[in-house]
Design an enzyme around this catalytic site. Structure first.
Site, mmCIF file in Angstrom:
data_model
loop_
_atom_site.group_PDB
_atom_site.id
_atom_site.type_symbol
_atom_site.label_atom_id
_atom_site.label_comp_id
_atom_site.label_asym_id
_atom_site.label_seq_id
_atom_site.Cartn_x
_atom_site.Cartn_y
_atom_site.Cartn_z
ATOM 1 N N ALA A 48 0.806 -1.224 0.000
ATOM 2 C CA ALA A 48 0.000 0.000 0.000
ATOM 3 C C ALA A 48 0.841 1.278 0.000
ATOM 4 C CB ALA A 48 -0.970 0.013 1.162
ATOM 5 N N ARG A 78 2.329 -15.267 -7.004
ATOM 6 C CA ARG A 78 2.019 -15.899 -5.720
ATOM 7 C C ARG A 78 0.600 -16.403 -5.704
ATOM 8 N NH1 ARG A 78 -0.805 -13.577 -2.192
ATOM 9 N NH2 ARG A 78 0.165 -11.543 -2.468
ATOM 10 N N ARG A 102 7.085 -18.401 -1.497
ATOM 11 C CA ARG A 102 7.347 -17.044 -1.953
ATOM 12 C C ARG A 102 8.687 -16.942 -2.662
ATOM 13 N NH1 ARG A 102 6.658 -14.358 3.423
ATOM 14 N NH2 ARG A 102 7.328 -12.434 2.451
ATOM 15 N N THR A 130 7.421 -6.358 -2.850
ATOM 16 C CA THR A 130 7.888 -5.526 -1.737
ATOM 17 C C THR A 130 9.410 -5.437 -1.725
ATOM 18 O OG1 THR A 130 7.820 -7.448 -0.314
ATOM 19 C CG2 THR A 130 5.933 -5.958 -0.226
ATOM 20 N N LEU A 169 -7.922 1.161 0.765
ATOM 21 C CA LEU A 169 -9.346 1.060 0.451
ATOM 22 C C LEU A 169 -9.593 0.971 -1.043
ATOM 23 C CD1 LEU A 169 -11.077 3.385 3.002
ATOM 24 C CD2 LEU A 169 -11.338 0.925 2.696
ATOM 25 N N GLU A 170 -8.933 1.845 -1.759
ATOM 26 C CA GLU A 170 -9.266 1.914 -3.172
ATOM 27 C C GLU A 170 -8.842 0.672 -3.936
ATOM 28 O OE1 GLU A 170 -8.404 5.650 -5.030
ATOM 29 O OE2 GLU A 170 -8.866 4.818 -6.999
ATOM 30 N N ARG A 247 -11.642 16.792 -30.571
ATOM 31 C CA ARG A 247 -11.087 17.407 -31.763
ATOM 32 C C ARG A 247 -11.734 18.769 -31.957
ATOM 33 N NH1 ARG A 247 -12.110 12.998 -36.240
ATOM 34 N NH2 ARG A 247 -11.148 14.527 -37.637
ATOM 35 N N HIS A 248 -11.146 19.554 -32.823
ATOM 36 C CA HIS A 248 -11.759 20.803 -33.249
ATOM 37 C C HIS A 248 -13.127 20.495 -33.834
ATOM 38 C CE1 HIS A 248 -10.946 19.274 -37.249
ATOM 39 N NE2 HIS A 248 -9.785 18.883 -36.749
ATOM 40 N N ASN A 254 -12.518 19.016 -43.679
ATOM 41 C CA ASN A 254 -13.176 17.769 -43.282
ATOM 42 C C ASN A 254 -14.328 17.481 -44.244
ATOM 43 O OD1 ASN A 254 -12.886 18.429 -39.725
ATOM 44 N ND2 ASN A 254 -11.634 17.087 -40.993
ATOM 45 N N ARG A 297 -8.430 25.797 -36.823
ATOM 46 C CA ARG A 297 -9.678 25.147 -36.440
ATOM 47 C C ARG A 297 -9.818 24.843 -34.941
ATOM 48 N NH1 ARG A 297 -6.354 22.162 -39.723
ATOM 49 N NH2 ARG A 297 -6.010 19.925 -39.366
ATOM 50 N N GLU A 317 -1.723 19.010 -36.018
ATOM 51 C CA GLU A 317 -2.000 17.705 -36.616
ATOM 52 C C GLU A 317 -0.751 17.136 -37.296
ATOM 53 O OE1 GLU A 317 -3.320 15.185 -36.331
ATOM 54 O OE2 GLU A 317 -5.038 14.753 -37.615
ATOM 55 N N LEU A 341 1.755 1.641 -48.808
ATOM 56 C CA LEU A 341 2.720 1.535 -47.714
ATOM 57 C C LEU A 341 2.093 1.921 -46.385
ATOM 58 C CD1 LEU A 341 6.023 2.982 -49.172
ATOM 59 C CD2 LEU A 341 5.614 0.670 -48.334
ATOM 60 N N HIS A 382 -6.483 17.269 -32.726
ATOM 61 C CA HIS A 382 -6.782 16.717 -34.038
ATOM 62 C C HIS A 382 -6.807 15.203 -33.980
ATOM 63 C CE1 HIS A 382 -5.783 20.714 -35.751
ATOM 64 N NE2 HIS A 382 -4.935 20.748 -34.752
ATOM 65 N N MET A 386 -4.981 13.158 -31.215
ATOM 66 C CA MET A 386 -5.848 12.616 -30.169
ATOM 67 C C MET A 386 -5.639 11.117 -30.014
ATOM 68 S SD MET A 386 -9.813 13.417 -29.659
ATOM 69 C CE MET A 386 -10.881 12.429 -28.633
#
Lengths: 508, 505
Positions: A48, A78, A102, A130, A169-170, A247-248, A254, A297, A317, A341, A382, A386
């Site tokens: 943890a 383990r 172990r 550990t 916890l998480e 994106r824009h 486009n 854009r 881009e 290609l 873009h 992205m």
């Protein structure tokens, strides 16, 4: 050269060698480390303390920048060995049977590390356990010496009790070790487990991360990759924040089906920008930073929001070189070979006089580093950009990255969660053209000689750089299989709620 | 580095943005939200830097943000800490040079300098004795004067980072500085250098202290002895940055010349970059060799950019370069090239392994790629003039600027700092940027640095700077250096524009 550098030689290679100086590329800038010895990163710390979190994140980052890396988590080994985990008694030092198991697990894991680094093309292995006893670290030291690996320790030390508790916890409650979800008993059990470990550390090449990044002690950094690892670990944080990628708005190019260029928003694009503003207001994002590229854009889109924004040239881009502003039909007509290609290896393919996705990743690294440092950020960019950013957050490899779906007028909200990233998709109900080109149908006959494009105006080919496959960190299975499945090839029609990119990295 | 004046866009340039008719360029802060929504501000492209900015009433809005390294409005005060001869001034100067190069206005303030101006003649270490009241008074005065100048620099002179270079070895002194910073709204970041290795300290003294104005009239032995006593004066009161006591401060403690680092509470982007830089530099003696590719086909035709091969003379240079390198007998030399044919061809002749870096590629001239200057003047006279007006910030249409190049080259500089002996075979504009970093040249000087073909520049770090030797390998080549012409006005004649173009085929 390591044994994994295969000779991409066809009969033509010696011929090509004589005429093309680029054939003899010994190493590439990214990969200078590749001819150095592989490195083993050894995590140290009580349970943890965020070791697995750092292991996975670091691995994801290193793979993204092109360094083949894999996590070897001892807990996984383990658990395989001991199906039914009884209780914390397993971890007591007087439990001989358990100790033997172990140790055995550690040996098996190390064998896998060796195979990965010497036969499977790995460059970095992250040994996540550990590793707190002197005996265990001696074992590791002997192992690396025997195999001529470098070793770098990452120790996590925490004395802030709140942080420890939140951490347990998480993550651990959803761990397979605790089928009973009885919180209190789980906590108790876990804390007892912690006391079974000793605190023994000594000086080697290491970084000591104290209190989740409040303080760092760095000792004897040996090389370039260790320096990058240190820098990365010093920039990540665990505060909750969300990153919005979009994106824009739809642009005039486009609409015409043209790639690249620097065109304005179409009327629908402007509508999206307006809707984006509403989205931001609705989500009440405090202290939101907004970043754009330096192309018109994205800036036009940001202007709508009525908030300050930052322009980054490196968010521009992908540069399509001689193909800029052409439609795919025009490219097919004018440069049919290039077109083919690109489909063969979209990640590594570089447009003549332009860039490749691989170049993009290198270019975007400072953006990723800064995103790690920041809180809430909205990045208006873009399609190719992205995809690269998304691949980093969702741990996608070179195979999948160039085909990730990033439709116009859709915002992706990424929220780091435990060991992964939660993705939510928001389509803002403003229609737009589809700019996505799917992976080509059927098996593309892959040339055994990989053809790469250099920054050249007279297209040349060279037999160079080995393409190292992206490997996934253990426990982090890709949602999309590596080979194209029939569904992935279907022409994209649906704007489903559960989109293909909404693939959560499986939580540990 | 401020934006150029906004008057440029009225210079008869063909409009890139459709004429903004009755564009009610509403400020986004308008209360009339709906109106703003349907009438977003129009964008105009700054003709020099090709940056899109919103404009209002025909003029660009000033608050547009271009990504800069330092995005905070808060200036940063870097404070060195450490005994004498621990490398504080070395670090200060190097850090200042680096930050300025990446575009963060930075200046160092060396308190020792102030002291030397105040106390014209240095007598001996006695001045620094902790019981020397007079000395203490003067030193405190000097520190205050320096801090005053810091304040002026950061609040009025457009500075973003100030490096306060002094021993600052007591908590009390550091507390004073922290108060000063808080009063003025500066962030503070401490850089402490701790070193007990007597060899390192000795070397330090020999390299920089002996030449100090303090010791012009002493011989070496006397100077060293005096300086050691000077260090002693500080030792007793030295309070190093402590993990517990100073846990709320932001700092990096450098131990044993970079073997170990302790980093505490890095607050922001600029501090993170500073830490990364400091962790990558070293003081091991080495040399950096910079040169361009051999003469290329396009060079002789007077064309810029492109990706052509070497001429016969270029190939000869490559051969001579190979001999030169062998003669120099450099241990463990790394060789780097760009990914353009001409540098790779040059490296091939050396018959050693080399690394290709895409970021070392020549500046992208966009629409002007492969053109001659005469053609650029004919087809893009305005662009040509703008470039001469501000060559550092000027960005070619669909290309790059020197400013972009510097950002692109930063990883190269970082890696050069990490490495030891390196030979970089690159290009004219790239070489200028790298050289500007090593020789601390300004943005004005950078684009006009002379980097002729077939010449190797050998850089050797020395004291606080860099020694540079220019070695011509005696192979003829065209001259590709174009000086700034006298007339940079956009209305100038072609003749005026082309006056400084070097001869070509």
């Amino acid at each position: 050269m390591s044994s994994t550098q295969r000779d991409n030689g066809s009969a033509n290679s010696t011929e090509a060698k004589k005429t093309d100086p680029r054939v003899n590329e010994k190493k590439c800038s990214w990969a200078s480390y590749m001819t150095n010895s592989p490195t083993m990163i050894v995590m140290i710390g009580l349970p943890a303390r965020g070791k697995t979190y750092m292991s996975k994140k670091l691995t994801r980052y290193l793979n993204w920048i092109g360094v083949p890396t894999k996590v070897f988590n001892l807990g996984v080994y383990r658990r395989e060995a001991v199906r039914a985990y009884k209780s914390y008694d397993f971890f007591r030092h007087d439990n001989e049977e358990a100790m033997k198991i172990r140790k055995q697990c550690a040996l098996v894991a190390l064998q896998d590390v060796k195979a990965y680094l010497t036969e499977e093309g790995g460059q970095i292995a992250v040994f996540d356990a550990t590793n707190t006893t002197r005996e265990r670290r001696d074992l590791i030291q002997d192992f690396v010496k025997e195999n001529a690996f470098k070793v770098f320790f990452v120790e996590s030390v925490c004395d802030d009790p709140e942080v420890i508790a939140a951490n347990i916890l998480e993550v651990k409650v959803s761990s397979p070790d605790y089928p009973e979800r009885h919180r209190e008993r789980v906590m108790d059990d876990f804390l007892k487990r912690i006391e079974c470990y000793k605190l023994l550390y000594w000086d080697l090449s290491f970084i000591k991360v104290i209190n989740v990044g409040q303080r760092f002690l760095v000792n004897r950094v040996q090389d370039y990759i260790q320096s990058k690892i240190v820098y990365y670990l010093m920039n990540i944080h665990v505060h909750s924040h969300s990153i919005y990628l979009c994106r824009h708005g739809e642009s005039k190019h486009n609409v015409e089906g043209r790639i690249g260029g620097d065109s304005e928003l179409s009327p629908r694009g402007k509508q999206f920008a307006h809707a984006l503003r509403g989205f931001i207001d609705e989500h009440k994002l405090s202290d939101l930073k907004v970043w754009t590229s330096q192309l018109r854009r994205t800036i036009q889109t940001a202007e709508e929001l009525g908030v300050p924004y930052e322009q980054w040239k490196i968010l521009n881009e992908i540069d399509a070189g001689v193909c800029e502003e052409m439609t795919y039909e025009m490219i097919q007509e004018t440069f049919p070979e290039e077109f083919a290609l690109r489909d063969q290896d979209k990640y590594h393919y570089r447009y003549p006089g332009g860039e490749s996705y691989q170049d993009l990743v290198q270019r975007l690294e400072p953006v990723i580093m800064e995103l790690e440092r920041q809180g809430n950020v909205l990045v208006i960019c873009h399609q190719a950009v992205m995809r690269c950013l998304l691949a980093y957050f969702l741990d996608k490899g070179a195979e999948d990255l160039p085909y990730m779906k990033c439709p116009l007028h859709t915002i992706l909200k990424l929220t780091p969660v435990a060991y992964g990233c939660k993705v939510e998709m928001f389509y803002l109900n403003v229609e737009a053209v589809n700019t996505h080109r799917d992976r080509p149908l059927g098996k593309i006959p892959k040339d055994s000689t990989l053809i790469h494009r250099r920054n050249s105006y007279t297209p040349l080919s060279s037999h160079d750089q080995v393409k190292r496959p992206r490997l996934y960190s253990a426990g982090n299975q890709p949602w999309l299989p590596l080979a194209p499945t029939p569904s992935a090839l279907m022409p994209e029609e649906r704007q489903s709620q559960v989109s293909e990119i909404n693939s959560m990295s499986t939580l540990y | 580095m401020k934006h150029r004046s906004t008057s440029e866009q009225h210079h008869g340039k063909k409009p890139r943005v459709p004429a903004a008719a009755a564009a009610t360029s509403t400020s986004p802060q308008d209360g009339m939200e709906d109106k703003a929504a349907t009438n977003p501000r129009e964008l105009t492209q700054n003709p020099l830097k090709k940056i899109w900015m919103p404009y209002k009433n025909g003029l660009p809005e000033k608050h547009i943000c271009q990504r800069k390294v330092c995005m905070t409005n808060c200036p940063t005060l870097i404070v060195t800490v450490g005994l004498p001869a621990r490398g504080k001034t070395y670090i200060s100067k190097k850090l200042t040079r680096y930050l300025n190069w990446i575009g963060v206005p930075t200046r160092e303030f060396n308190v020792g300098q102030y002291r030397r101006e105040f106390v014209k003649i240095y007598k001996s270490f006695e001045f620094f004795r902790p019981d020397n009241e007079e000395g203490l008074k003067i030193r405190r005065k000097c520190a205050s004067a320096a801090l005053n100048d810091v304040r002026e620099y950061l609040t009025e002179d457009g500075g973003q980072v100030a490096v306060f270079d002094a021993t600052n070895t007591t908590r009390e002194r550091r507390e004073t500085i922290l108060e000063f910073a808080e009063q003025n709204g500066f962030k503070v970041f401490f850089v402490e250098s701790v070193c007990e290795d007597p060899d390192v300290i000795q070397e330090n003294i020999v390299q920089v202290k002996l030449d100090s104005p303090d010791y012009t009239n002493c011989n070496t032995e006397e100077a060293v002895e005096d300086f050691m006593k000077r260090i002693k004066c500080y030792e007793n009161s030295y309070e190093t940055l402590d993990e517990i006591l100073d846990r709320d401060l932001s700092y990096i403690k450098i131990m044993d010349v970079g073997q170990r680092y302790l980093v505490n509470r890095v607050l922001d982007h600029i501090q993170s970059r500073i830490v990364y830089y400091l962790m990558n530099i070293h003081i091991t003696p080495r040399s950096i060799y910079l040169c361009r590719h051999g003469e290329s086909e396009l060079n002789v035709k007077g064309r810029i950019g492109g990706d052509s091969g070497l001429t016969i003379r270029g190939k000869e240079f490559a051969k001579k370069l190979s001999h030169f390198i062998q003669e120099q007998n450099i241990s463990d030399l790394k060789v780097w090239t760009s990914q353009m044919k001409r540098t790779i061809q040059t490296a091939e002749a050396l018959n050693v392994p080399y690394e290709q870096w895409k970021v070392l590629n020549e500046i992208d001239a966009g629409v002007c790629e492969e053109l001659m200057y005469e053609e650029i003047q004919r087809n893009y006279p305005l662009e040509f003039a703008l470039r001469d007006q501000d060559k550092y910030r000027y960005r070619y249409p669909k290309g790059e600027s020197y400013e972009d190049l510097v950002q692109r080259l930063e990883p190269v500089i970082m890696e050069l700092e990490r490495q030891e002996n390196v030979l970089v075979i690159c290009h004219q504009a790239v070489l200028r940027c790298l050289l500007a970093y090593f020789l601390d040249k300004t943005a004005e000087e950078l684009p006009y640095l002379k980097c002729p073909l077939h010449t190797v520049l050998k850089l050797t770090p020395v004291a606080y700077g860099c020694k540079v030797e220019s070695i011509s390998l005696n192979v003829d080549a065209v001259n590709t250096h174009r000086e700034r012409p006298a007339n940079v006005n956009v209305q100038r004649t072609a003749e005026d524009a082309l006056q400084t173009v070097p001869p070509h085929l």
